[in-house]
Write a protein that holds these residues in place. Structure first.
Motif, mmCIF file in Angstrom:
data_model
loop_
_atom_site.group_PDB
_atom_site.id
_atom_site.type_symbol
_atom_site.label_atom_id
_atom_site.label_comp_id
_atom_site.label_asym_id
_atom_site.label_seq_id
_atom_site.Cartn_x
_atom_site.Cartn_y
_atom_site.Cartn_z
ATOM 1 N N MET A 272 0.850 -1.194 0.000
ATOM 2 C CA MET A 272 0.000 0.000 0.000
ATOM 3 C C MET A 272 0.891 1.252 0.000
ATOM 4 S SD MET A 272 -3.430 -1.313 1.981
ATOM 5 C CE MET A 272 -4.408 0.015 1.316
ATOM 6 N N ASP A 273 1.003 1.975 1.124
ATOM 7 C CA ASP A 273 1.790 3.221 1.089
ATOM 8 C C ASP A 273 3.280 3.027 1.382
ATOM 9 O OD1 ASP A 273 -0.574 4.423 0.512
ATOM 10 O OD2 ASP A 273 -0.815 5.456 2.423
ATOM 11 N N ASN A 274 3.638 1.855 1.826
ATOM 12 C CA ASN A 274 5.043 1.539 2.097
ATOM 13 C C ASN A 274 5.699 2.566 3.022
ATOM 14 O OD1 ASN A 274 7.419 0.093 1.959
ATOM 15 N ND2 ASN A 274 8.062 0.997 0.012
ATOM 16 N N ASP A 275 5.172 2.687 4.211
ATOM 17 C CA ASP A 275 5.698 3.636 5.197
ATOM 18 C C ASP A 275 6.485 2.925 6.298
ATOM 19 O OD1 ASP A 275 5.247 6.543 5.025
ATOM 20 O OD2 ASP A 275 3.157 5.971 4.667
ATOM 21 N N ASP A 276 7.519 3.620 6.787
ATOM 22 C CA ASP A 276 8.385 3.032 7.821
ATOM 23 C C ASP A 276 8.067 3.525 9.222
ATOM 24 O OD1 ASP A 276 9.639 1.942 5.693
ATOM 25 O OD2 ASP A 276 11.436 3.219 5.788
ATOM 26 N N LEU A 277 7.345 4.663 9.282
ATOM 27 C CA LEU A 277 7.146 5.316 10.570
ATOM 28 C C LEU A 277 5.667 5.614 10.778
ATOM 29 C CD1 LEU A 277 9.176 6.371 12.750
ATOM 30 C CD2 LEU A 277 8.908 8.634 11.722
ATOM 31 N N ARG A 278 5.179 5.342 11.989
ATOM 32 C CA ARG A 278 3.768 5.590 12.321
ATOM 33 C C ARG A 278 3.682 5.933 13.790
ATOM 34 N NH1 ARG A 278 -0.821 6.923 10.047
ATOM 35 N NH2 ARG A 278 -0.322 5.562 8.281
ATOM 36 N N ARG A 279 3.045 7.038 14.105
ATOM 37 C CA ARG A 279 2.897 7.473 15.492
ATOM 38 C C ARG A 279 4.259 7.514 16.200
ATOM 39 N NH1 ARG A 279 -2.676 4.126 17.153
ATOM 40 N NH2 ARG A 279 -4.131 5.581 16.182
ATOM 41 N N GLY B 7 -13.144 0.320 0.662
ATOM 42 C CA GLY B 7 -13.443 0.743 -0.710
ATOM 43 C C GLY B 7 -12.680 2.008 -1.081
ATOM 44 N N GLY B 8 -12.597 2.941 -0.141
ATOM 45 C CA GLY B 8 -11.845 4.180 -0.372
ATOM 46 C C GLY B 8 -10.358 3.907 -0.543
ATOM 47 N N GLN B 9 -9.841 2.992 0.248
ATOM 48 C CA GLN B 9 -8.427 2.623 0.126
ATOM 49 C C GLN B 9 -8.140 1.998 -1.244
ATOM 50 O OE1 GLN B 9 -6.583 4.189 2.164
ATOM 51 N NE2 GLN B 9 -5.817 2.720 3.658
ATOM 52 N N ALA B 10 -9.095 1.215 -1.737
ATOM 53 C CA ALA B 10 -8.940 0.612 -3.063
ATOM 54 C C ALA B 10 -8.892 1.712 -4.133
ATOM 55 C CB ALA B 10 -10.077 -0.371 -3.336
ATOM 56 N N LEU B 11 -9.773 2.704 -4.018
ATOM 57 C CA LEU B 11 -9.777 3.820 -4.972
ATOM 58 C C LEU B 11 -8.480 4.617 -4.881
ATOM 59 C CD1 LEU B 11 -13.403 5.303 -4.593
ATOM 60 C CD2 LEU B 11 -12.506 3.927 -6.490
ATOM 61 N N ASP B 12 -7.982 4.764 -3.647
ATOM 62 C CA ASP B 12 -6.740 5.502 -3.405
ATOM 63 C C ASP B 12 -5.567 4.836 -4.149
ATOM 64 O OD1 ASP B 12 -5.272 7.425 -1.177
ATOM 65 O OD2 ASP B 12 -4.130 5.593 -1.544
ATOM 66 N N LEU B 13 -5.502 3.514 -4.075
ATOM 67 C CA LEU B 13 -4.417 2.799 -4.750
ATOM 68 C C LEU B 13 -4.564 2.893 -6.266
ATOM 69 C CD1 LEU B 13 -4.200 -0.387 -2.485
ATOM 70 C CD2 LEU B 13 -2.697 1.612 -2.477
ATOM 71 N N THR C 43 -13.587 16.434 -7.691
ATOM 72 C CA THR C 43 -14.775 15.615 -7.434
ATOM 73 C C THR C 43 -14.406 14.161 -7.108
ATOM 74 O OG1 THR C 43 -15.907 17.008 -9.027
ATOM 75 C CG2 THR C 43 -17.058 15.019 -8.339
ATOM 76 N N SER C 44 -13.513 13.591 -7.902
ATOM 77 C CA SER C 44 -13.105 12.194 -7.647
ATOM 78 C C SER C 44 -12.355 12.092 -6.329
ATOM 79 C CB SER C 44 -12.184 11.663 -8.742
ATOM 80 O OG SER C 44 -12.552 12.136 -9.985
ATOM 81 N N ILE C 45 -11.512 13.079 -6.057
ATOM 82 C CA ILE C 45 -10.736 13.047 -4.813
ATOM 83 C C ILE C 45 -11.670 13.137 -3.605
ATOM 84 C CG2 ILE C 45 -9.025 14.308 -3.433
ATOM 85 C CD1 ILE C 45 -7.671 15.095 -6.052
ATOM 86 N N GLU C 46 -12.640 14.018 -3.690
ATOM 87 C CA GLU C 46 -13.557 14.168 -2.561
ATOM 88 C C GLU C 46 -14.363 12.890 -2.329
ATOM 89 O OE1 GLU C 46 -15.843 17.779 -2.697
ATOM 90 O OE2 GLU C 46 -14.038 19.029 -2.738
ATOM 91 N N ARG C 47 -14.775 12.254 -3.406
ATOM 92 C CA ARG C 47 -15.537 11.010 -3.265
ATOM 93 C C ARG C 47 -14.680 9.946 -2.568
ATOM 94 N NH1 ARG C 47 -17.220 8.191 -8.606
ATOM 95 N NH2 ARG C 47 -14.984 7.978 -8.401
ATOM 96 N N LEU C 48 -13.432 9.864 -3.006
ATOM 97 C CA LEU C 48 -12.479 8.911 -2.415
ATOM 98 C C LEU C 48 -12.256 9.215 -0.921
ATOM 99 C CD1 LEU C 48 -9.008 8.617 -4.215
ATOM 100 C CD2 LEU C 48 -9.265 8.324 -1.775
ATOM 101 N N LEU D 174 -14.893 8.231 1.490
ATOM 102 C CA LEU D 174 -14.870 6.801 1.802
ATOM 103 C C LEU D 174 -13.683 6.436 2.680
ATOM 104 C CD1 LEU D 174 -15.874 5.265 -1.655
ATOM 105 C CD2 LEU D 174 -17.295 5.518 0.378
ATOM 106 N N LYS D 175 -12.474 6.714 2.241
ATOM 107 C CA LYS D 175 -11.314 6.164 2.964
ATOM 108 C C LYS D 175 -11.185 6.761 4.370
ATOM 109 C CE LYS D 175 -7.206 8.908 1.680
ATOM 110 N NZ LYS D 175 -5.776 8.885 1.359
ATOM 111 N N THR D 176 -11.559 8.002 4.540
ATOM 112 C CA THR D 176 -11.418 8.663 5.836
ATOM 113 C C THR D 176 -12.767 9.060 6.432
ATOM 114 O OG1 THR D 176 -9.293 9.507 5.093
ATOM 115 C CG2 THR D 176 -10.283 10.602 7.006
ATOM 116 N N GLY D 177 -13.652 9.574 5.588
ATOM 117 C CA GLY D 177 -14.942 10.064 6.078
ATOM 118 C C GLY D 177 -15.808 8.969 6.679
#
Ligand code: IPE
Ligand code: IPE
Ligand code: MG
Ligand code: MG
Ligand code: MG
Length: 293
Positions: A90-97, A156-162, A172-177, A180-183
């Motif tokens: 997914m986002d391939n991140d090394d650091l969280r919190r 579903g939002g995460q799928a659209l994000d990828l 418009t597409s970004i807001e829809r995404l 879902l992914k956060t809203g």
């Protein structure tokens, strides 16, 4: 302001205690998955979603104890979404919190299973019988969180994000995404607070629904702005990752100035919605300023 800060401090430590209690203990003899679950959930995060469950319920006069299970459940789903969001696929991140991501501290397989197990635990909590909620209320919360987490919500939002990575996009597409992914989880948090109140009025539902809708979108745009402008110490995650992953974020597509203006507009709209809610002394408005600045 100092009373709001005190409220935050008290609630966050209450949430921490509850999460600690509901997570499986990391006994030396237990399997490593329990330890990884605790690593992913405890000791970090703003706890925005549980705070929304509490503040919504409290605005309607619901007892705090009736909100404990949904508050924990939504934070567990959120923590699971972060563990999977950070995976190399997914986002391939090394650091969280401010700590190494779950798959860095353990390994990818453990991180995948940690997410799975946190999700199951969330629904296990909502399925608990409690004298504070009717079986119908618990079931309604369970359904609300399940839909918000699934393919028509966060996942579903995460799928659209990828899918959106590396492609041109528009507002418009970004807001829809983002809705879902956060809203979806933000709206579910507010909805569960509403469900805890047996007889919430149509006006209360509409006002809080509008508040959550605006906050969900504003919160993700703000997160995107922070990814561009903030530093690793403040964020506790590596900035610049959206650009590295070629994410068509709201600021990337619309420009940083327009993105900031949009956050302010939504913040204002969310606050206006609260005027229709007769809840003096409630901190939902201050929470907006706290998480969007
Ligand atoms: C991060 O959420 C992911 C988004 C949906 C933007 P938070 O900013 O709420 O993360 P924590 O819980 O505070 O770490
Ligand atoms: C995350 O969005 C949304 C989730 C559903 C987890 P981001 O990918 O922007 O979140 P961060 O920046 O990694 O926290
Ligand atoms: Mg992501
Ligand atoms: Mg991410
Ligand atoms: Mg981000």
């Amino acid at each position: 302001v100092s009373t709001f800060n005190e409220y935050l401090k008290n609630r966050c430590s209450h949430i921490e205690t509850l999460l600690d209690r509901h997570l499986p203990p990391a006994l030396p003899t237990a399997n490593q998955l329990h330890e990884a679950m605790r690593y992913a959930v405890l000791g970090g995060g703003k706890r925005l979603r549980p705070l929304l469950v509490y503040l919504t319920g409290e605005a309607l006069g619901v007892r705090v104890e009736a909100l404990d299970l949904p508050a924990c459940a939504v934070e567990l789903i959120h923590a699971y979404s972060l563990v999977h969001d950070d995976l190399p696929a997914m986002d391939n991140d090394d650091l969280r919190r401010g700590k190494p991501t779950c798959h860095k501290a353990y390994d990818e397989a453990t991180a995948i299973l940690t997410g799975d197990a946190l999700q199951s635990l969330a629904f296990d909590l909502l399925a608990k019988t409690t004298p504070l909620l009717s079986a119908e209320q618990s079931l309604h919360m369970l359904k609300t969180l399940a839909v918000a987490s699934g393919s028509s919500g966060m996942a579903g939002g995460q799928a659209l994000d990828l899918l959106a990575a590396g492609r041109p996009s528009d507002a418009t597409s970004i807001e829809r995404l983002y809705h879902l992914k956060t809203g979806a989880l933000i709206r579910a948090s507010v909805d569960m607070g509403l469900i805890a109140k047996q007889d919430a009025t149509t006006n209360q539902k509409a006002a809080l629904g509008e508040y959550a809708h605006c906050l969900g979108l504003a919160f993700q745009i703000h997160d995107d702005i922070q990814d561009i402008e903030s530093d690793v110490a403040t964020l506790g995650k590596t900035p610049g990752n959206d650009q590295k992953n070629q994410k068509p974020t709201y600021p990337a597509v619309m420009g940083i100035t327009a993105a900031k203006a949009q956050v302010r507009l939504l913040q204002h709209q969310a606050k206006a919605a609260l005027f229709c809610l007769d809840a003096p002394g409630n901190y939902l408005g201050q929470l907006l300023d706290h998480v969007l600045t």
